[in-house]
Write a protein that holds these residues in place. Sequence first.
Motif, PDB file in Angstrom:
ATOM      1  N   UNK A   1      -8.257  -9.421   8.811  1.00 15.66           N
ATOM      2  CA  UNK A   1      -9.687  -9.681   9.030  1.00 15.66           C
ATOM      3  C   UNK A   1      -9.938 -11.138   9.398  1.00 15.66           C
ATOM      4  N   UNK A   2      -9.091 -12.035   8.870  1.00 16.12           N
ATOM      5  CA  UNK A   2      -9.206 -13.461   9.162  1.00 16.12           C
ATOM      6  C   UNK A   2      -8.520 -13.840  10.477  1.00 16.12           C
ATOM      7  N   UNK A   3      -7.962 -12.836  11.171  1.00 17.32           N
ATOM      8  CA  UNK A   3      -7.310 -13.104  12.445  1.00 17.32           C
ATOM      9  C   UNK A   3      -5.883 -13.606  12.315  1.00 17.32           C
ATOM     10  N   UNK A   4      -5.267 -13.384  11.150  1.00 20.50           N
ATOM     11  CA  UNK A   4      -3.896 -13.832  10.900  1.00 20.50           C
ATOM     12  C   UNK A   4      -2.961 -12.631  11.023  1.00 20.50           C
ATOM     13  N   UNK A   5      -1.987 -12.683  11.935  1.00 22.71           N
ATOM     14  CA  UNK A   5      -1.060 -11.556  12.081  1.00 22.71           C
ATOM     15  C   UNK A   5      -0.219 -11.357  10.825  1.00 22.71           C
ATOM     16  N   UNK A   6       0.104 -10.112  10.531  1.00 21.57           N
ATOM     17  CA  UNK A   6       0.987  -9.825   9.410  1.00 21.57           C
ATOM     18  C   UNK A   6       2.418 -10.188   9.770  1.00 21.57           C
ATOM     19  N   UNK A   7       3.171 -10.551   8.760  1.00 21.18           N
ATOM     20  CA  UNK A   7       4.599 -10.803   8.910  1.00 21.18           C
ATOM     21  C   UNK A   7       5.352  -9.610   8.336  1.00 21.18           C
ATOM     22  N   UNK A   8       6.651  -9.551   8.593  1.00 20.43           N
ATOM     23  CA  UNK A   8       7.439  -8.437   8.074  1.00 20.43           C
ATOM     24  C   UNK A   8       7.281  -8.292   6.561  1.00 20.43           C
ATOM     25  N   UNK A   9       7.299  -9.398   5.834  1.00 22.83           N
ATOM     26  CA  UNK A   9       7.175  -9.339   4.370  1.00 22.83           C
ATOM     27  C   UNK A   9       5.862  -8.688   3.935  1.00 22.83           C
ATOM     28  N   UNK A  10       4.814  -8.841   4.743  1.00 22.96           N
ATOM     29  CA  UNK A  10       3.533  -8.195   4.448  1.00 22.96           C
ATOM     30  C   UNK A  10       3.614  -6.689   4.680  1.00 22.96           C
ATOM     31  N   UNK A  11       4.442  -6.292   5.605  1.00 29.66           N
ATOM     32  CA  UNK A  11       4.487  -4.891   6.023  1.00 29.66           C
ATOM     33  C   UNK A  11       5.367  -4.000   5.160  1.00 29.66           C
ATOM     34  N   UNK A  12       6.383  -4.550   4.493  1.00 26.43           N
ATOM     35  CA  UNK A  12       7.297  -3.686   3.737  1.00 26.43           C
ATOM     36  C   UNK A  12       6.587  -2.841   2.677  1.00 26.43           C
ATOM     37  N   UNK A  13       5.733  -3.405   1.831  1.00 24.26           N
ATOM     38  CA  UNK A  13       5.040  -2.556   0.840  1.00 24.26           C
ATOM     39  C   UNK A  13       4.137  -1.505   1.501  1.00 24.26           C
ATOM     40  N   UNK A  14       3.510  -1.874   2.605  1.00 28.27           N
ATOM     41  CA  UNK A  14       2.675  -0.931   3.339  1.00 28.27           C
ATOM     42  C   UNK A  14       3.520   0.219   3.882  1.00 28.27           C
ATOM     43  N   UNK A  15       4.633  -0.107   4.525  1.00 29.27           N
ATOM     44  CA  UNK A  15       5.510   0.934   5.065  1.00 29.27           C
ATOM     45  C   UNK A  15       6.037   1.844   3.964  1.00 29.27           C
ATOM     46  N   UNK A  16       6.355   1.261   2.810  1.00 29.15           N
ATOM     47  CA  UNK A  16       6.843   2.069   1.697  1.00 29.15           C
ATOM     48  C   UNK A  16       5.765   3.015   1.184  1.00 29.15           C
ATOM     49  N   UNK A  17       4.508   2.575   1.188  1.00 30.13           N
ATOM     50  CA  UNK A  17       3.402   3.441   0.759  1.00 30.13           C
ATOM     51  C   UNK A  17       3.196   4.584   1.770  1.00 30.13           C
ATOM     52  N   UNK A  18       3.257   4.261   3.061  1.00 28.41           N
ATOM     53  CA  UNK A  18       3.150   5.304   4.082  1.00 28.41           C
ATOM     54  C   UNK A  18       4.318   6.272   3.940  1.00 28.41           C
TER      55      UNK A  18
END
Length: 171
Positions: free
Chosen positions: A48-65
């Motif tokens: 929302x702040x216009x900051x791209x996610x990094x891989x470390x941000x995505x791992x928990x999300x991918x695990x939830x999906x």
Amino acid sequence: MGSQRVIVVMGVSGTGKTTVGRLLARALGVPYAEGDAFHPAANVAKMSAGIPLEDADRWPWLDAVGAWMRERGAPCGAVVAASCLKRVYRDRLRAAAPGGAVFVHLTGERGLIEGRMAARTGHFMPASLLDSQFAVLEPLQADEPGVAVDVAGTPPEITERALAALRTFEN
């Protein structure tokens, strides 16, 4: 389409993953999940702040999906919309799916996608992050189960093209 496979509708923001994903799930009579709903609040705030996610941000999300895919994908299959811009993300989700995963990569002309992003309301992903999405996008590779579908046209037209392309994965 194999009955236990999970279809992952992927692509950069603004390609219509949510709309096409819902239409695919309805056509196939399987459960649907919106990948954005699995993002932790910190990820949503960052984007929302216009900051791209990094891989470390995505791992928990991918695990939830992936957990949703394991729970809902068998025995009937399912559809989930999730950007999955990098091969390593797709590999992680493919490993989580009990009957395997097939990717529908929604692709299109940058101007069309940017225009759609600018026109939508109520989404946390700003159009300013589109360049960062295209920069990290790794299109499906020949050894990945999936199809590329152009997003030109109406959502029903795009969905019909996706369904036709997915027929190559029928058992």
